[in-house]
Write a protein that holds these residues in place. Sequence first.
Motif, short mmCIF file in Angstrom:
data_model
loop_
_atom_site.label_atom_id
_atom_site.label_comp_id
_atom_site.label_asym_id
_atom_site.label_seq_id
_atom_site.Cartn_x
_atom_site.Cartn_y
_atom_site.Cartn_z
N LEU A 1 3.54 16.55 -8.34
CA LEU A 1 4.35 15.35 -8.17
C LEU A 1 3.80 14.48 -7.05
O LEU A 1 3.45 14.99 -5.98
N LEU A 2 3.72 13.17 -7.29
CA LEU A 2 3.38 12.20 -6.25
C LEU A 2 4.48 11.15 -6.24
O LEU A 2 4.82 10.59 -7.28
N ILE A 3 5.06 10.93 -5.06
CA ILE A 3 6.11 9.91 -4.88
C ILE A 3 5.58 8.89 -3.89
O ILE A 3 5.07 9.25 -2.82
N VAL A 4 5.73 7.60 -4.21
CA VAL A 4 5.41 6.52 -3.28
C VAL A 4 6.73 5.81 -2.98
O VAL A 4 7.37 5.28 -3.88
N ILE A 5 7.14 5.85 -1.71
CA ILE A 5 8.40 5.23 -1.29
C ILE A 5 8.09 3.92 -0.59
O ILE A 5 7.23 3.87 0.31
N ASP A 6 8.77 2.86 -1.01
CA ASP A 6 8.61 1.54 -0.40
C ASP A 6 9.64 1.42 0.72
O ASP A 6 10.74 0.94 0.53
N SER A 7 9.25 1.89 1.90
CA SER A 7 10.12 1.89 3.07
C SER A 7 10.00 0.57 3.81
O SER A 7 8.95 -0.07 3.77
N PRO A 8 11.05 0.13 4.51
CA PRO A 8 10.95 -1.09 5.30
C PRO A 8 9.84 -1.03 6.36
O PRO A 8 9.22 -2.04 6.68
N GLU A 9 9.57 0.15 6.90
CA GLU A 9 8.55 0.29 7.94
C GLU A 9 7.14 0.36 7.36
O GLU A 9 6.22 -0.19 7.90
N ARG A 10 7.00 1.10 6.26
CA ARG A 10 5.69 1.28 5.65
C ARG A 10 5.87 1.97 4.31
O ARG A 10 6.86 2.65 4.07
N ASN A 11 4.90 1.79 3.43
CA ASN A 11 4.91 2.53 2.16
C ASN A 11 4.38 3.92 2.45
O ASN A 11 3.43 4.10 3.20
N VAL A 12 5.02 4.91 1.86
CA VAL A 12 4.69 6.30 2.16
C VAL A 12 4.44 7.04 0.85
O VAL A 12 5.22 6.93 -0.09
N SER A 13 3.37 7.82 0.82
CA SER A 13 3.10 8.71 -0.31
C SER A 13 3.42 10.13 0.12
O SER A 13 2.98 10.56 1.18
N ILE A 14 4.16 10.83 -0.71
CA ILE A 14 4.45 12.24 -0.43
C ILE A 14 4.19 13.05 -1.69
O ILE A 14 4.31 12.54 -2.80
#
Length: 137
Positions: free
Chosen positions: A85-98
């Motif tokens: 699984l790869l998740i990319v979260i569009d956070s207000p601070e930064r985009n994060v891949s987990i």
Amino acid sequence: MRADARPARRDATQEHMVGRWQIVDERLHAELVFDAAGGVAATRWPRSLVCISSGAANLDALVASDEIDVNGRWRSVDTDGGERLLIVIDSPERNVSIAPSVVLMPDDSSVLEITLAPSLDPDDRLTDQTARFEKMS
């Protein structure tokens, strides 16, 4: 699966991922919803859960974090060990891949694990260093 069986990694297929997942900690209320089109919505997501550079090292630090609602994308990545699984979260601070682990438990339920404090030896991880999400529907 036998009752004495150990948890095993599960492929992150659309069949396994789509639905609602809730964090397994009574002090937190985070929820992830994966849709079939590859979207993911995170509600009441602790900001320090990988969304900021000084992320939480344990569950107590997540409890102290403010909560945000964020969206992102998810997909399965084919690896030698199966589909991860790869998740990319569009956070207000930064985009994060987990890349959390998807685990099949002995009772046939699924758990998504996000490691907060990485260890060189996954068997050495402490329970309070992993955010676990259980599939609800």
